[in-house]
Design a protein around this motif. Structure first.
Motif, PDB file in Angstrom:
ATOM      1  N   UNK A 175       0.829  -1.201   0.000  1.00 26.38           N
ATOM      2  CA  UNK A 175       0.000   0.000   0.000  1.00 26.38           C
ATOM      3  C   UNK A 175       0.866   1.255   0.000  1.00 26.38           C
ATOM      4  N   UNK A 176       1.985   1.213   0.714  1.00 27.05           N
ATOM      5  CA  UNK A 176       2.867   2.373   0.761  1.00 27.05           C
ATOM      6  C   UNK A 176       3.455   2.675  -0.618  1.00 27.05           C
ATOM      7  N   UNK A 177       3.936   1.643  -1.282  1.00 26.42           N
ATOM      8  CA  UNK A 177       4.515   1.833  -2.615  1.00 26.42           C
ATOM      9  C   UNK A 177       3.472   2.426  -3.558  1.00 26.42           C
ATOM     10  N   UNK A 178       2.263   1.894  -3.502  1.00 24.38           N
ATOM     11  CA  UNK A 178       1.207   2.380  -4.396  1.00 24.38           C
ATOM     12  C   UNK A 178       0.823   3.818  -4.057  1.00 24.38           C
ATOM     13  N   UNK A 179       0.788   4.133  -2.767  1.00 21.23           N
ATOM     14  CA  UNK A 179       0.458   5.494  -2.343  1.00 21.23           C
ATOM     15  C   UNK A 179       1.502   6.484  -2.862  1.00 21.23           C
ATOM     16  N   UNK A 225       9.079 -11.231  -8.203  1.00 20.91           N
ATOM     17  CA  UNK A 225       8.972 -10.466  -9.457  1.00 20.91           C
ATOM     18  C   UNK A 225       7.878  -9.401  -9.437  1.00 20.91           C
ATOM     19  N   UNK A 226       7.522  -8.903  -8.224  1.00 24.92           N
ATOM     20  CA  UNK A 226       6.561  -7.804  -8.157  1.00 24.92           C
ATOM     21  C   UNK A 226       7.263  -6.486  -8.432  1.00 24.92           C
ATOM     22  N   UNK A 227       8.505  -6.376  -7.975  1.00 26.06           N
ATOM     23  CA  UNK A 227       9.255  -5.132  -8.126  1.00 26.06           C
ATOM     24  C   UNK A 227      10.722  -5.435  -8.443  1.00 26.06           C
ATOM     25  N   UNK A 236       8.126  -1.026 -10.618  1.00 30.08           N
ATOM     26  CA  UNK A 236       6.969  -1.894 -10.380  1.00 30.08           C
ATOM     27  C   UNK A 236       6.759  -2.792 -11.597  1.00 30.08           C
ATOM     28  N   UNK A 237       6.886  -4.106 -11.382  1.00 34.94           N
ATOM     29  CA  UNK A 237       6.778  -5.058 -12.492  1.00 34.94           C
ATOM     30  C   UNK A 237       5.422  -5.754 -12.513  1.00 34.94           C
ATOM     31  N   UNK A 238       4.760  -5.759 -11.351  1.00 36.95           N
ATOM     32  CA  UNK A 238       3.459  -6.430 -11.295  1.00 36.95           C
ATOM     33  C   UNK A 238       2.520  -5.609 -10.409  1.00 36.95           C
ATOM     34  N   UNK A 239       1.920  -4.599 -11.063  1.00 35.20           N
ATOM     35  CA  UNK A 239       1.059  -3.668 -10.345  1.00 35.20           C
ATOM     36  C   UNK A 239      -0.131  -4.387  -9.710  1.00 35.20           C
ATOM     37  N   UNK A 240      -0.706  -5.307 -10.464  1.00 36.15           N
ATOM     38  CA  UNK A 240      -1.902  -6.017  -9.991  1.00 36.15           C
ATOM     39  C   UNK A 240      -1.623  -6.758  -8.695  1.00 36.15           C
ATOM     40  N   UNK A 241      -0.463  -7.395  -8.644  1.00 38.72           N
ATOM     41  CA  UNK A 241      -0.111  -8.167  -7.449  1.00 38.72           C
ATOM     42  C   UNK A 241      -0.021  -7.255  -6.229  1.00 38.72           C
ATOM     43  N   UNK A 242       0.584  -6.080  -6.419  1.00 34.50           N
ATOM     44  CA  UNK A 242       0.696  -5.134  -5.310  1.00 34.50           C
ATOM     45  C   UNK A 242      -0.688  -4.658  -4.853  1.00 34.50           C
ATOM     46  N   UNK A 243      -1.538  -4.365  -5.822  1.00 35.09           N
ATOM     47  CA  UNK A 243      -2.896  -3.925  -5.492  1.00 35.09           C
ATOM     48  C   UNK A 243      -3.617  -4.985  -4.666  1.00 35.09           C
ATOM     49  N   UNK A 244      -3.446  -6.214  -5.083  1.00 28.52           N
ATOM     50  CA  UNK A 244      -4.134  -7.301  -4.389  1.00 28.52           C
ATOM     51  C   UNK A 244      -3.627  -7.399  -2.946  1.00 28.52           C
TER      52      UNK A 244
END
Lengths: 248, 248
Positions: A175-179, A225-227, A236-244
């Motif tokens: 959540x922090x990375x996405x924020x 392999x998310x980042x 960020x290599x896998x945005x969806x995974x982070x969101x989830x």
DNA sequence: CGCAATTTTGACGTAGTTCAACACGTGTGG
DNA sequence: CCACACGTGTTGAACTACGTCAAAATTGCG
């Protein structure tokens, strides 16, 4: 420390490619009218907005000082910290270009935290007493001020939501990375990269984790392999995974 | 649901001994001027402030609804909750008599959370569109609004500080008790007592703890003679100890 | 009174902390 | 130029506070 003020014109935002343009700044709605209007506020407007440069690790203001100004960040990033009775600091937030610092001291007129530049930064300083005086004369300005305050407390709310959700360390970090991406991506240019200008220690402190835990989570994200981590730059290599993970 | 509005007079606060008097209400600064002034706002003032009664467990508003009004609590307490994608709720705060609900929806004009009465409650409803219309005409009113917003975000800040400090469960619970005492002690009368109108589940949820953990901490506090628990009523026997634990 | 909901207590598992070692710059001084 | 200290970040192993699951105790409501 002080550069030329931005009297009766947009502050010059061209001396550094990382400068955020005024039209992306949260202060614009109260900054532009004041500085361009030929109204009965001539006396005050001369000194209302002022550009100030800050060097890395310098204080914009300190916890406990009386409120004098609120600030819009033109370039650079800031961390907000509080003292704890033990000798260390608690990081309560980060601020990025286009955002406002100090407005949360409007009540009770005392800065409730420190604001410290994380890199060489530049802010537009707005004197509060003069702002309120001006706004008394110009109803539109007051509404802009109300708007500014509600918008900023919305941003603060969003930032804290992540923390009070208090789920796993992984979800906090995601959540922090996405924020940060959402709030700061304009500046770095590349859309899938996040530049963490603050130290790992600061991030961990803010998230309420130990630096070791943060490090482990980041390593795990990279392993999965998310980042991709290059020091302070996170791709960020896998945005969806982070969101989830972030649970948003 | 609606009782008689409080047009041109202080709302009657006498039908229940728990009513908070208007002079202790955060809305007073914008409520009284509007309702007493014989200014060019005659048209709107008729409908600006309205007393509304809410029964236990009823919604004052729901997450996602468009903002129509902000509310001052006259009597009773509210919990603020959000939906999570899993089927449960996250408690993001509590509100007590004299405090404001809904103001944090001024941006982006949508209630970001539910507000649910924890007991039979009564609020003063202020229509936002009309408030803004009035405030446009009355500069003093706008300044009062700015003041109200900054005060309320200060209260919110204080409440969240406890959470982001994220120390031990004991420190969270101690800080929570002290926070409620500070905000709600006027209503109960007795100065060393705190009435927790919300369920243990709600408190635990808000603090990010499990109900079992909360229960254990409270039991421990009682065993150590910091507090005496009588169901929802907590008597504080050792204020200093709680302060020390709370880390404030 | 009686049943359901809420709260408390107990036994055990786990995520994150703590402590400790190591790796990687970066700056300083001999 | 290397040697060394120092700040920052990563990794490993043991510990602990809190969570989970289960069951008993208490409270509240029809």
């Amino acid at each position: 420390m002080l550069t030329k003020g931005s009297i009766n014109s947009k502050p010059k935002c061209d001396k550094d490619h990382k400068f955020i343009p005024c039209h992306q700044c949260a202060m614009e709605s109260i900054c532009l009218p004041i500085n361009t209007q030929q109204q009965p506020i001539e006396l005050t407007q001369q000194y209302l907005t002022k550009r100030v440069d800050k060097t890395t690790n310098s204080y914009l203001f300190k916890q406990g000082q009386s409120l004098t100004s609120i600030y819009a960040i033109c370039t650079g990033t800031f961390k907000l910290t509080k003292h704890t009775q033990i000798n260390d600091e608690k990081v309560i937030g980060f601020k990025f270009p286009g955002e406002i610092i100090g407005h949360d001291a409007l009540h009770p007129k005392i800065y409730s935290h420190n604001a410290i530049a994380l890199d060489d930064a530049s802010v537009c300083e707005v004197n509060v007493a003069k702002l309120l005086a001006c706004s008394y004369a110009v109803p539109n300005l007051q509404l802009s001020l109300v708007d500014l305050l509600t918008r900023q407390s919305y941003i603060a709310q969003k930032q804290y939501e992540v923390l009070i959700a208090k789920s796993s360390a992984e979800s906090l970090v995601a959540a922090f990375i996405l924020n940060v991406k959402k709030r700061y991506s304009d500046v770095t240019g590349a859309k899938n990269q996040v530049l963490l200008t603050m130290s790992r220690d600061n991030i961990a402190n803010f998230l309420g984790l130990r630096r070791e835990t943060l490090s482990r989570v980041l390593s795990k994200f990279q392993k999965e392999k998310f980042i991709t981590i290059s020091n302070k730059l996170i791709q960020i290599d896998n945005l969806a995974a982070l969101f989830k993970l972030a649970n948003l």
